[in-house]
Write a protein that holds these residues in place. Sequence first.
Motif, PDB file in Angstrom:
ATOM      1  N   ASP A 105       0.834  -1.205   0.000  1.00  0.00           N
ATOM      2  CA  ASP A 105       0.000   0.000   0.000  1.00  0.00           C
ATOM      3  C   ASP A 105       0.876   1.265   0.000  1.00  0.00           C
ATOM      4  OD1 ASP A 105      -2.236   1.848   0.749  1.00  0.00           O
ATOM      5  OD2 ASP A 105      -1.119   1.895   2.643  1.00  0.00           O
ATOM      6  N   GLN A 106       1.908   1.288   0.828  1.00  0.00           N
ATOM      7  CA  GLN A 106       2.796   2.474   0.875  1.00  0.00           C
ATOM      8  C   GLN A 106       3.486   2.682  -0.462  1.00  0.00           C
ATOM      9  OE1 GLN A 106       5.220   1.318   4.213  1.00  0.00           O
ATOM     10  NE2 GLN A 106       3.971   2.448   5.699  1.00  0.00           N
ATOM     11  N   LYS A 107       3.959   1.593  -1.039  1.00  0.00           N
ATOM     12  CA  LYS A 107       4.661   1.725  -2.323  1.00  0.00           C
ATOM     13  C   LYS A 107       3.697   2.200  -3.405  1.00  0.00           C
ATOM     14  CE  LYS A 107       6.945  -2.314  -1.776  1.00  0.00           C
ATOM     15  NZ  LYS A 107       7.894  -3.392  -1.915  1.00  0.00           N
ATOM     16  N   ALA A 108       2.482   1.644  -3.398  1.00  0.00           N
ATOM     17  CA  ALA A 108       1.511   2.056  -4.427  1.00  0.00           C
ATOM     18  C   ALA A 108       1.148   3.528  -4.256  1.00  0.00           C
ATOM     19  CB  ALA A 108       0.265   1.186  -4.339  1.00  0.00           C
ATOM     20  N   ARG A 109       1.063   3.992  -2.992  1.00  0.00           N
ATOM     21  CA  ARG A 109       0.678   5.396  -2.752  1.00  0.00           C
ATOM     22  C   ARG A 109       1.784   6.373  -3.123  1.00  0.00           C
ATOM     23  NH1 ARG A 109      -0.471   6.711   2.812  1.00  0.00           N
ATOM     24  NH2 ARG A 109       0.179   4.636   3.497  1.00  0.00           N
ATOM     25  N   TYR A 110       3.043   5.998  -2.863  1.00  0.00           N
ATOM     26  CA  TYR A 110       4.110   7.008  -2.983  1.00  0.00           C
ATOM     27  C   TYR A 110       5.141   6.762  -4.080  1.00  0.00           C
ATOM     28  CZ  TYR A 110       2.422   8.760   1.523  1.00  0.00           C
ATOM     29  OH  TYR A 110       1.644   9.275   2.520  1.00  0.00           O
ATOM     30  N   LEU A 111       5.472   5.495  -4.331  1.00  0.00           N
ATOM     31  CA  LEU A 111       6.637   5.257  -5.199  1.00  0.00           C
ATOM     32  C   LEU A 111       6.474   5.826  -6.618  1.00  0.00           C
ATOM     33  CD1 LEU A 111       9.417   4.225  -4.600  1.00  0.00           C
ATOM     34  CD2 LEU A 111       8.642   1.892  -5.060  1.00  0.00           C
ATOM     35  N   PRO A 112       5.288   5.683  -7.263  1.00  0.00           N
ATOM     36  CA  PRO A 112       5.173   6.253  -8.617  1.00  0.00           C
ATOM     37  C   PRO A 112       5.454   7.760  -8.638  1.00  0.00           C
ATOM     38  CG  PRO A 112       3.389   4.706  -8.205  1.00  0.00           C
ATOM     39  CD  PRO A 112       4.092   4.898  -6.893  1.00  0.00           C
ATOM     40  N   ALA A 113       4.972   8.496  -7.613  1.00  0.00           N
ATOM     41  CA  ALA A 113       5.194   9.953  -7.592  1.00  0.00           C
ATOM     42  C   ALA A 113       6.645  10.304  -7.273  1.00  0.00           C
ATOM     43  CB  ALA A 113       4.252  10.599  -6.574  1.00  0.00           C
ATOM     44  N   VAL A 114       7.318   9.440  -6.513  1.00  0.00           N
ATOM     45  CA  VAL A 114       8.748   9.646  -6.230  1.00  0.00           C
ATOM     46  C   VAL A 114       9.550   9.451  -7.517  1.00  0.00           C
ATOM     47  CG1 VAL A 114      10.743   8.633  -5.018  1.00  0.00           C
ATOM     48  CG2 VAL A 114       8.581   8.989  -3.787  1.00  0.00           C
ATOM     49  N   ILE A 115       9.184   8.433  -8.275  1.00  0.00           N
ATOM     50  CA  ILE A 115       9.927   8.094  -9.501  1.00  0.00           C
ATOM     51  C   ILE A 115       9.657   9.104 -10.617  1.00  0.00           C
ATOM     52  CG2 ILE A 115      10.122   6.331 -11.323  1.00  0.00           C
ATOM     53  CD1 ILE A 115       9.616   4.208  -9.102  1.00  0.00           C
ATOM     54  N   SER A 116       8.447   9.670 -10.603  1.00  0.00           N
ATOM     55  CA  SER A 116       8.127  10.666 -11.652  1.00  0.00           C
ATOM     56  C   SER A 116       8.637  12.061 -11.293  1.00  0.00           C
ATOM     57  CB  SER A 116       6.611  10.733 -11.865  1.00  0.00           C
ATOM     58  OG  SER A 116       6.011  11.251 -10.690  1.00  0.00           O
ATOM     59  N   GLY A 117       9.039  12.239 -10.025  1.00  0.00           N
ATOM     60  CA  GLY A 117       9.514  13.562  -9.605  1.00  0.00           C
ATOM     61  C   GLY A 117       8.393  14.475  -9.152  1.00  0.00           C
ATOM     62  N   ASP A 118       7.181  13.945  -9.028  1.00  0.00           N
ATOM     63  CA  ASP A 118       6.076  14.775  -8.537  1.00  0.00           C
ATOM     64  C   ASP A 118       6.150  14.992  -7.034  1.00  0.00           C
ATOM     65  OD1 ASP A 118       4.707  15.372 -10.929  1.00  0.00           O
ATOM     66  OD2 ASP A 118       4.040  13.286 -11.025  1.00  0.00           O
ATOM     67  N   LYS A 119       6.733  14.030  -6.336  1.00  0.00           N
ATOM     68  CA  LYS A 119       6.954  14.205  -4.892  1.00  0.00           C
ATOM     69  C   LYS A 119       8.448  14.144  -4.619  1.00  0.00           C
ATOM     70  CE  LYS A 119       2.761  12.458  -2.627  1.00  0.00           C
ATOM     71  NZ  LYS A 119       2.176  13.768  -2.364  1.00  0.00           N
ATOM     72  N   VAL A 120       8.962  15.201  -3.994  1.00  0.00           N
ATOM     73  CA  VAL A 120      10.396  15.262  -3.673  1.00  0.00           C
ATOM     74  C   VAL A 120      10.598  14.771  -2.232  1.00  0.00           C
ATOM     75  CG1 VAL A 120      12.378  16.809  -3.375  1.00  0.00           C
ATOM     76  CG2 VAL A 120      10.791  17.150  -5.290  1.00  0.00           C
ATOM     77  N   CYS A 121      11.584  13.911  -2.048  1.00  0.00           N
ATOM     78  CA  CYS A 121      11.796  13.266  -0.735  1.00  0.00           C
ATOM     79  C   CYS A 121      12.902  13.936   0.075  1.00  0.00           C
ATOM     80  CB  CYS A 121      12.188  11.811  -0.923  1.00  0.00           C
ATOM     81  SG  CYS A 121      10.932  10.844  -1.730  1.00  0.00           S
ATOM     82  N   ALA A 122      12.740  13.841   1.398  1.00  0.00           N
ATOM     83  CA  ALA A 122      13.750  14.360   2.325  1.00  0.00           C
ATOM     84  C   ALA A 122      13.919  13.370   3.465  1.00  0.00           C
ATOM     85  CB  ALA A 122      13.295  15.710   2.875  1.00  0.00           C
ATOM     86  N   LEU A 123      15.133  13.331   4.018  1.00  0.00           N
ATOM     87  CA  LEU A 123      15.440  12.407   5.113  1.00  0.00           C
ATOM     88  C   LEU A 123      15.646  13.211   6.392  1.00  0.00           C
ATOM     89  CD1 LEU A 123      16.225   9.464   5.944  1.00  0.00           C
ATOM     90  CD2 LEU A 123      18.581  10.095   5.443  1.00  0.00           C
ATOM     91  N   ALA A 124      14.768  12.995   7.373  1.00  0.00           N
ATOM     92  CA  ALA A 124      14.842  13.789   8.609  1.00  0.00           C
ATOM     93  C   ALA A 124      15.234  12.895   9.771  1.00  0.00           C
ATOM     94  CB  ALA A 124      13.510  14.486   8.860  1.00  0.00           C
ATOM     95  N   ILE A 125      16.546  12.714   9.921  1.00  0.00           N
ATOM     96  CA  ILE A 125      17.065  11.956  11.070  1.00  0.00           C
ATOM     97  C   ILE A 125      17.651  12.940  12.081  1.00  0.00           C
ATOM     98  CG2 ILE A 125      18.678  10.192  11.871  1.00  0.00           C
ATOM     99  CD1 ILE A 125      18.839   9.091   9.030  1.00  0.00           C
ATOM    100  N   THR A 126      18.591  13.778  11.599  1.00  0.00           N
ATOM    101  CA  THR A 126      19.392  14.612  12.499  1.00  0.00           C
ATOM    102  C   THR A 126      18.523  15.618  13.263  1.00  0.00           C
ATOM    103  OG1 THR A 126      21.219  14.400  10.939  1.00  0.00           O
ATOM    104  CG2 THR A 126      21.406  16.132  12.597  1.00  0.00           C
TER     105      THR A 126
END
Length: 383
Positions: A105-126
Amino acid sequence: MSYFREEHRLFRSAVRRFVEEEIVPCVDDWEERGEIPRSLFRRLGELGFLGVEYPTEYGGGGADFWMTVVLAEEMARCRAGGVAFSVIVHTDMSSPWLARLGTDDQKARYLPAVISGDKVCALAITEPGAGSDMAGIATRAVRDGDDWTLNGSKTFTTNGVYGDLYFVSARTGSEGPRHRQLSQFLVERDTPGLTVSKKLDKTGMLSSDTAELVFEDVRTPGANLLGEENRGFHQLAAGLQRERLLAAALSVSAAAQALDDTAAYLRQRQAFGRPLSELQALRHRFADAAASLEAARQLTYHAASLFAAEEPCEVQVSMAKLYATEAANRVAYECVQMHGGYGYVRETPVERFARDYRLWTIAAGSSEVMREIISRRLLGDAP
Ligand SMILES: Cc1cc2nc3c(=O)[nH]c(=O)nc-3n(C[C@H](O)[C@H](O)[C@H](O)COP(=O)(O)OP(=O)(O)OC[C@H]3O[C@@H](n4cnc5c(N)ncnc54)[C@H](O)[C@@H]3O)c2cc1C
């Protein structure tokens, strides 16, 4: 010996052409503005550059890790570290956790938009109080019905100002060892309570945006827990080899570009009636820089080959990250020195390289942390 096959070479030519034609002419403007436009991510998505290893069913390329190495090496040649950094944070320092640990479900909701560049990702650890000491994260996530509520703050989040999908680490447990109390969450940008409190003003990597984030009663659905509850530290640790290898690959490639720029400069700049490239003192400095860069490249490729073959590689990756990022900084020093005063002014590419790549001995596990990992493996734990 080459680690790259024909398909990698073809991909390299395509990325190189794209970088030369569509990125290089824009980087000065993006550096000035402190951001890269959303349209770049969409264009990279259109060309198939944002999901080279991801499954084809989500729009990815289904390729191997060497394709990603090619992408990083070619992006690094644009002479603006921040552009390559923003893109690689999206493709390889955040979204791989979704591809690896996400539910269908998570992959279906987000991965296509990540791969197309419609959703830009950020990593918030620090966080302000937890950098190298990742287990010290204080942001807390508490179950609230079917949701989780997050409170806390993050800092140094690349793509954090203009991103859409944040990979957030938070404390979910309170008993047992600290590193068994963390979990990872997917949090969307427009979730109420999530604010960008500051855009950080940096030394380099100017075209990549870097944010301070505040989480105030941020509710994210239970379905956005990524991987297993309280396994976040182990999940992160398992994914860090990829980002460290890419930090090494970016550093080697950008340093090679800076050395090429320096060679061209030494050939055209005259002093005492002849080109600088004929002065032995400079020729020797150049040779030393080229030799340490080649050593860094081979160490990086060797560690990458272990990683690509899914063999144990933590020590080799830590050595590659340590050596390559430190070598790039030595090369940067030499390139600036060989340019004389022109190496110290903004319009000279090696000046930007020296500022940008200073980052990589600090981020993605500092040189000191790499030495700790290597020495612990080779000498055992210190008392
Ligand atoms: C431009 C930029 C972008 C970044 N992007 C991101 C991002 O997108 N997402 C994210 O989560 N983080 C990001 N970071 C954070 C980065 O990963 C951290 O800065 C890094 O982990 C170091 O943490 P710190 O800055 O808190 O330094 P500290 O951990 O406080 O370290 C300070 C010094 O102490 C040394 N040190 C720490 N522990 C040890 C030890 N055990 N032994 C020996 N020496 C030690 C360090 O090497 C360093 O020299 C970014 C940072 C910068 C500057």
